[in-house]
Design a protein around this motif. Structure first.
Motif, PDB file in Angstrom:
ATOM      1  N   TYR A 182       0.953  -1.134   0.134  1.00 31.80           N
ATOM      2  CA  TYR A 182       0.043   0.159  -0.002  1.00 31.80           C
ATOM      3  C   TYR A 182       0.877   1.220   0.161  1.00 31.80           C
ATOM      4  N   ILE A 183       0.482   2.325  -0.858  1.00 38.22           N
ATOM      5  CA  ILE A 183       1.340   3.337  -0.872  1.00 38.22           C
ATOM      6  C   ILE A 183       0.557   4.562  -0.874  1.00 38.22           C
ATOM      7  N   ASP A 184       0.841   5.504   0.274  1.00 38.52           N
ATOM      8  CA  ASP A 184       0.029   6.646   0.382  1.00 38.52           C
ATOM      9  C   ASP A 184       0.730   7.842   0.810  1.00 38.52           C
ATOM     10  N   SER A 185       0.320   8.885   1.259  1.00 32.67           N
ATOM     11  CA  SER A 185       1.196  10.281   1.396  1.00 32.67           C
ATOM     12  C   SER A 185       1.972  10.495   2.957  1.00 32.67           C
ATOM     13  N   ALA A 186       0.980  10.062   3.857  1.00 34.32           N
ATOM     14  CA  ALA A 186       1.239  10.251   5.207  1.00 34.32           C
ATOM     15  C   ALA A 186       0.882   9.119   6.214  1.00 34.32           C
ATOM     16  N   TRP A 187       1.652   9.137   7.357  1.00 35.93           N
ATOM     17  CA  TRP A 187       1.472   8.213   8.514  1.00 35.93           C
ATOM     18  C   TRP A 187       0.138   7.700   8.646  1.00 35.93           C
ATOM     19  N   LYS A 195      -1.668  -1.155  -4.064  1.00 37.10           N
ATOM     20  CA  LYS A 195      -0.821  -1.216  -5.530  1.00 37.10           C
ATOM     21  C   LYS A 195      -0.712  -2.669  -5.790  1.00 37.10           C
ATOM     22  N   ALA A 196      -1.913  -3.352  -6.436  1.00 37.79           N
ATOM     23  CA  ALA A 196      -1.870  -4.965  -6.565  1.00 37.79           C
ATOM     24  C   ALA A 196      -0.943  -5.436  -7.576  1.00 37.79           C
ATOM     25  N   THR A 197      -0.378  -4.622  -8.427  1.00 39.02           N
ATOM     26  CA  THR A 197       0.397  -5.114  -9.686  1.00 39.02           C
ATOM     27  C   THR A 197       1.703  -4.256  -9.710  1.00 39.02           C
ATOM     28  N   LEU A 198       2.262  -4.193  -8.490  1.00 35.68           N
ATOM     29  CA  LEU A 198       3.280  -3.528  -8.628  1.00 35.68           C
ATOM     30  C   LEU A 198       4.714  -3.666  -8.053  1.00 35.68           C
ATOM     31  N   LEU A 199       4.685  -4.321  -6.833  1.00 34.23           N
ATOM     32  CA  LEU A 199       5.804  -5.025  -6.164  1.00 34.23           C
ATOM     33  C   LEU A 199       6.011  -6.264  -6.687  1.00 34.23           C
ATOM     34  N   THR A 200       7.558  -6.570  -6.779  1.00 34.22           N
ATOM     35  CA  THR A 200       7.828  -8.043  -7.230  1.00 34.22           C
ATOM     36  C   THR A 200       9.140  -8.476  -6.368  1.00 34.22           C
ATOM     37  N   VAL A 252      11.809  12.186  -7.922  1.00 32.85           N
ATOM     38  CA  VAL A 252      12.227  13.484  -8.712  1.00 32.85           C
ATOM     39  C   VAL A 252      11.794  14.647  -7.896  1.00 32.85           C
ATOM     40  N   ALA A 253      10.498  14.530  -7.148  1.00 29.47           N
ATOM     41  CA  ALA A 253      10.144  15.669  -6.687  1.00 29.47           C
ATOM     42  C   ALA A 253      10.478  15.704  -4.973  1.00 29.47           C
ATOM     43  N   GLY A 254      10.927  14.610  -4.614  1.00 33.51           N
ATOM     44  CA  GLY A 254      11.176  14.452  -3.010  1.00 33.51           C
ATOM     45  C   GLY A 254       9.912  14.388  -2.258  1.00 33.51           C
ATOM     46  N   THR A 255       9.042  13.764  -2.849  1.00 26.57           N
ATOM     47  CA  THR A 255       7.517  13.604  -2.182  1.00 26.57           C
ATOM     48  C   THR A 255       7.713  12.589  -1.036  1.00 26.57           C
ATOM     49  N   THR A 256       7.184  12.616  -0.198  1.00 22.36           N
ATOM     50  CA  THR A 256       7.082  11.976   1.172  1.00 22.36           C
ATOM     51  C   THR A 256       6.069  10.881   0.544  1.00 22.36           C
ATOM     52  N   ARG A 257       6.429   9.473   0.929  1.00 22.97           N
ATOM     53  CA  ARG A 257       5.719   8.378   0.666  1.00 22.97           C
ATOM     54  C   ARG A 257       5.308   7.573   1.877  1.00 22.97           C
ATOM     55  N   ALA A 258       4.197   7.138   2.194  1.00 22.86           N
ATOM     56  CA  ALA A 258       3.925   6.025   3.350  1.00 22.86           C
ATOM     57  C   ALA A 258       3.401   4.806   2.906  1.00 22.86           C
ATOM     58  N   ILE A 259       4.432   3.725   3.064  1.00 25.03           N
ATOM     59  CA  ILE A 259       4.300   2.376   2.569  1.00 25.03           C
ATOM     60  C   ILE A 259       4.231   1.468   3.687  1.00 25.03           C
ATOM     61  N   THR A 282       7.482   5.769   6.673  1.00 25.63           N
ATOM     62  CA  THR A 282       7.276   6.923   6.030  1.00 25.63           C
ATOM     63  C   THR A 282       8.580   7.433   5.552  1.00 25.63           C
ATOM     64  N   GLY A 283       8.886   8.208   4.444  1.00 31.86           N
ATOM     65  CA  GLY A 283      10.172   8.437   3.709  1.00 31.86           C
ATOM     66  C   GLY A 283      10.056   8.883   2.368  1.00 31.86           C
TER      67      GLY A 283
END
Length: 327
Positions: A182-187, A195-200, A252-259, A282-283
């Motif tokens: 799961y990928i979102d923007s904050a804790w 994201k069901a078809t993303l991670l290998t 590229v944008a340095g956006t925070t991701r919550a995974i 988060t990072g």
């Protein structure tokens, strides 16, 4: 003297650095390296021999443990690496949730264990064992792997604690094909967008920040632990897709991701609850992405994220659901 008779037994210490009898048998493999620091001066003494005297001035033990990660035994290693003295919640029946959410403004006082290791010829005991670096590897069609680099007081010859039973390994190994990301923007949004078809594939690395500290206390062993600043690292292989390009854009944008990476196993036997492993972070993506790798005929984007503290005061956590009653 046979490799067939090697064994690993551990016990949690009530007081860190005070050895206890083992009460748990570990699966997996271990290497134990007792280290002595020698003072060996080169004296001017009318001789071509470089060394003439030596005295021990310090000692410790380094250990490396490698194994399949199981819902049961991963608990001890996260307590040695992330946060100690954790009390679980009981969502129902005998099922327990262990939430390892590290403090950022106070010490985490990680649990220490006494390790017994050896074969049918000799056993060694090392107390004050903690994790210096923890690594979990996720590969599809495999089980989650665990590697822990540890340090401890100098290993002493001993005899094994007798009468211990083989581990139950309730819930079994953590099977990577059961993973979801799961990928979102904050804790506060963790787990909201799958994201069901993303991670290998993925690697989680936890450099714990723990370091041995020596005081003048009459012993060659270290005396205490220092908790230094730390972060976690998440390296991921993502299938080239619109979702992967979104993550590239976040780099590229340095956006925070919550995974969140979640792996759910079999039923625990309490209602509809299942054994589970959950990693939250988060990072920001911090290393140049590799474009392209390849897996099973598909292009892969490889990205590496380092944890950054969220406005909530969190930067990563582990949660385990199992039937372990106590660490």
């Amino acid at each position: 003297m046979s490799t067939a008779f090697r064994r690993i037994q551990i016990g949690k210490e009530s007081t860190r650095g005070t050895a206890v009898a083992a009460d748990t048998v570990l699966i997996g493999g271990l290497t134990m390296t007792p280290e002595i620091t020698w003072h060996r001066p080169v004296d001017e003494r009318n001789s071509l021999a470089e060394f003439n005297r030596a005295v021990a001035v310090g000692q410790m033990t380094r250990l490396r443990y490698e194994s399949d990660a199981t819902y049961e035994q991963l608990t001890q290693f996260i307590s040695m690496a992330v946060k100690g003295a954790i009390s679980p919640t009981t969502p129902g029946g005998d099922t327990r949730d262990w939430a390892f959410i590290p403090n950022t403004t106070s010490k985490n006082v990680q649990d220490a264990f006494t390790f017994e290791y050896g074969d049918d010829t000799q056993a060694w005991e090392s107390d004050f064992t903690v994790v210096e670096s923890l690594e979990l590897g996720l590969a599809l069609n495999e089980v989650l792997t665990l590697r822990a680099d540890m340090f401890a007081n100098f290993a002493a010859k001993t005899t094994f604690t007798s009468g211990l039973s083989a581990p139950s390994l309730a819930g079994g190994e953590i099977v990577c094909n059961n993973a979801k990301i799961y990928i979102d923007s904050a804790w506060g949004s963790l787990g909201g967008t799958e994201k069901a078809t993303l991670l290998t594939g993925a690697t989680i690395r936890v450099p714990t920040g723990l370091a041995p500290v020596k005081y003048a206390d009459g012993s060659l062993d270290f005396s205490a632990l220092a908790e230094q600043k730390t972060h976690v690292e998440l390296e991921m292989d993502l299938v080239s897709s619109a979702a992967a390009i979104t993550e590239y854009d976040a780099y590229v944008a340095g956006t925070t991701r919550a995974i969140r990476i979640e792996i759910v196993g079999d039923l625990t036997g309490d209602s509809a609850m299942r054994y589970a492993f959950e990693f939250n972070v988060t990072g920001k993506y911090v290393t140049a992405p590799e474009i392209w790798g390849e897996r099973d005929g598909e292009d892969i984007v490889r990205l590496a994220l380092h944890s950054h503290e969220d406005s909530s005061g969190n930067h990563f956590s582990f949660v385990l659901r199992n039937k372990v009653t106590a660490i």
